[in-house]
Scaffold this motif. Sequence first.
Motif, short mmCIF file in Angstrom:
data_model
loop_
_atom_site.label_atom_id
_atom_site.label_comp_id
_atom_site.label_asym_id
_atom_site.label_seq_id
_atom_site.Cartn_x
_atom_site.Cartn_y
_atom_site.Cartn_z
N LEU A 23 1.13 -1.01 0.12
CA LEU A 23 0.20 -0.15 0.01
C LEU A 23 0.83 1.02 0.04
CD1 LEU A 23 -3.22 -0.35 2.32
CD2 LEU A 23 -3.00 0.22 0.11
N ASN A 24 1.81 1.30 0.97
CA ASN A 24 2.82 2.42 0.96
C ASN A 24 3.65 2.67 -0.43
OD1 ASN A 24 2.70 3.76 3.75
ND2 ASN A 24 2.50 1.70 4.12
N THR A 25 3.88 1.34 -1.02
CA THR A 25 4.60 1.47 -2.35
C THR A 25 3.74 2.07 -3.44
OG1 THR A 25 5.84 -0.57 -1.73
CG2 THR A 25 6.08 0.32 -3.93
N LEU A 26 2.55 1.91 -3.26
CA LEU A 26 1.47 2.49 -4.14
C LEU A 26 1.36 3.94 -3.96
CD1 LEU A 26 -0.36 1.07 -6.38
CD2 LEU A 26 -2.26 1.19 -4.75
N PHE A 27 1.34 4.21 -2.49
CA PHE A 27 1.06 5.83 -2.57
C PHE A 27 2.20 6.61 -3.16
CE2 PHE A 27 -1.04 4.52 1.90
CZ PHE A 27 -2.46 4.46 1.39
N ILE A 28 3.32 5.86 -2.97
CA ILE A 28 4.48 6.67 -3.41
C ILE A 28 4.48 6.75 -4.76
CG2 ILE A 28 7.13 6.72 -3.41
CD1 ILE A 28 6.69 5.39 -0.61
N GLN A 29 4.15 5.55 -5.45
CA GLN A 29 4.27 5.32 -6.87
C GLN A 29 2.93 6.43 -7.54
OE1 GLN A 29 3.73 1.39 -7.36
NE2 GLN A 29 5.90 0.89 -7.58
N ARG A 30 2.06 6.77 -6.63
CA ARG A 30 1.24 7.71 -7.21
C ARG A 30 1.29 9.06 -6.82
NH1 ARG A 30 -4.34 3.78 -6.73
NH2 ARG A 30 -3.77 2.41 -8.39
N GLY A 31 2.53 9.39 -6.25
CA GLY A 31 2.78 10.63 -6.01
C GLY A 31 2.07 11.23 -4.86
N ARG A 32 1.67 10.26 -3.85
CA ARG A 32 1.09 10.51 -2.56
C ARG A 32 2.01 10.17 -1.61
NH1 ARG A 32 -4.39 7.77 -2.35
NH2 ARG A 32 -4.17 8.25 -0.24
N HIS A 33 3.39 10.42 -1.63
CA HIS A 33 3.93 10.07 -0.46
C HIS A 33 3.77 10.88 0.80
CE1 HIS A 33 5.79 12.17 -4.22
NE2 HIS A 33 6.64 12.72 -3.28
N GLU A 34 3.10 11.78 0.53
CA GLU A 34 3.07 12.44 2.04
C GLU A 34 2.17 11.82 2.89
OE1 GLU A 34 -0.50 14.28 -0.90
OE2 GLU A 34 1.53 13.74 -0.79
N THR A 35 1.54 10.72 2.32
CA THR A 35 0.59 9.94 3.29
C THR A 35 1.59 9.00 4.04
OG1 THR A 35 -0.96 9.50 1.44
CG2 THR A 35 -1.42 7.92 3.21
N THR A 36 2.69 8.32 3.33
CA THR A 36 3.64 7.40 4.11
C THR A 36 4.33 8.38 5.11
OG1 THR A 36 3.93 6.07 2.27
CG2 THR A 36 5.49 6.11 3.89
N TRP A 37 4.65 9.68 4.70
CA TRP A 37 5.45 10.55 5.54
C TRP A 37 4.93 10.81 6.66
CZ3 TRP A 37 10.27 10.83 6.23
CH2 TRP A 37 11.32 10.72 5.31
N THR A 38 3.14 10.96 6.58
CA THR A 38 2.31 11.29 7.82
C THR A 38 2.42 10.09 8.76
OG1 THR A 38 0.84 12.77 6.42
CG2 THR A 38 0.08 11.86 8.52
N ILE A 39 2.41 8.81 8.21
CA ILE A 39 2.63 7.70 9.21
C ILE A 39 3.75 7.78 9.79
CG2 ILE A 39 2.73 5.28 8.95
CD1 ILE A 39 0.69 5.47 6.52
N LEU A 40 5.14 8.06 9.17
CA LEU A 40 6.27 7.99 9.44
C LEU A 40 6.45 8.85 10.71
CD1 LEU A 40 8.04 7.11 6.15
CD2 LEU A 40 8.26 5.53 8.26
N ARG A 41 5.98 10.08 10.39
CA ARG A 41 6.32 11.09 11.35
C ARG A 41 5.61 10.75 12.79
NH1 ARG A 41 7.04 15.14 6.65
NH2 ARG A 41 9.05 15.04 6.47
#
Length: 555
Positions: free
Chosen positions: A230-248
């Motif tokens: 899912l996180n790979t998909l977010f990044i590939q679709r240019g939605r890496h802020e979603t993964t960053w929100t989780i990480l932070r």
Amino acid sequence: MKRDVRILLLGEPKVGKTSLIMSLVGEEFPELVPLRAEEITIPADVTPEKVPTHIVDYSETEQSDEVLREEIVKLLVNGGAEKGSKIPIILVGNKSDLRSGSSMESILPIMNQFSEIETCVECSAKNLKNISELFYYAQKAVLHPTAPLYDPEDKQLKLQCVRALSRIFSISDQDNDHILSDAELNCFQKLCFGNPLAPQALEDVKTVVWKNTSDGVQDNGLTLNGFLFLNTLFIQRGRHETTWTILRKFGYDDTLDLTDDYLYPPLRVSVGCTTELNHLGHQFLQKLFDKYDEDKDSALSPAELKNLFSVLPYMPWGPEVYSNVSLSDDNYISQHGYFCQWMLSAYLDVHRCLEHLGYLGYPILMERESQTSAITVTREKALDLEKRQTQRTVFLCKVIGPRGTGKTDFLQAFLQRSTERNERDPGPPTIYAINTVSVANQDKYLILEEVDVETEFLKTADAACDVACLMYDVSDPDSFNYCASIYKQHYMDRGIPCVVVGSKADLIEVKQHHGMSPSEFCYKHRLPSPLHFSTLLTHTHTHIYSKLTWAAMYP
């Protein structure tokens, strides 16, 4: 999260750098364009990410290479590149109004060649096309960089990112079944984004994962592989802020290390105060114990203990833990021993204890500002003495005596262990034993610390404790001399209570070579009468440890 963003516009003369800035600020194409725009700052409240943004124009006709170098250094410092991260780059195709069709075809090979290039935008300062988008992408490239997360060549998450997301998955998997159920996914969603997913959205997410992975969905829940997909998909679709929100949310910085602010929250402990785990810390650790005690035998086997600490980069408890606390019949860490070890850790090295709680996800799961809410800093001991009462639940007793007196046996007997059992299952030698003692129907924790007088008692600070246990060997005529000299040197005038214990009480008691007998010495210095200890006389033990705890509580 970064406090501000710097965007530097670079390019040959006449490509329209200054026009882009003027069009953004004035919201119309400028008729007169200066050679270079002054640095402008867009305040936080008008940017989508709520971070102040500085836009810097560079003109090679107006400025020197030295100025450019200085600007790039500012970007490096701002981007934390001292930790090895690269400055993200955005390729901008301006003046798209002068050309029909797109130039993307020719740009793609360049983008693939350089991983620093986050994205490419075609825009027109004249038509105001994609101007605000361009600066939004630039801001996003700084705040949510792709480089630490994803390798565009391999088209997969980087190892450091997989590690971080695996820890997050493990913390969020509350029942330790290696699957995020709907309830766990909603808890996670609420934690990171403020609200749970609608039932249909939840099903849609699982369907996408199920269609694209062979093992991403299991028992109608999300596996670790599904979560990573899912996180790979977010990044590939240019939605890496979603993964960053989780990480932070889970404490990570831009280089995917846990921040110092997260792992080491400040905690002030004044001289004379001690640190203990409170009910919140206890509650969290109980949940953790229940989660990892898979066979529900109220003990943690070495494998269960390893799993519990798998979210840490190292094993925080060494083999000495098996000698510090009482164990189950299988020589596993009992639930009681587990809490004792945490109490010992909080008392001896609270900052290390906070770090361990941080890795385990305490502030996230308990929804607290930081791990410090799990710790109580007790009031100063001087105040306790003045008020003649204490709220402390953990007390330190130093066990002092010459070598060969039986101090180690005394520590092991406190954990209801025989020396024979230790020979059968020898943990490495340790200087600590911690257990609970019931005083006036309340459980208090007593830490026994074995002191090697011949090497350790060099300065007054070494003697500090709540109660001193001065131990001599009743069968050795020279043994009591040590206790008497240590008492006079370190304890006589310090107000620290002392209890004298004669060990090896099953042997014939001999006359001590000291000027007076241990009983006379205790009477003269207003100490309690000497107590007798033997590994063979087990019925006497409880009484001695109670006496030590009483003395520590009511000096």
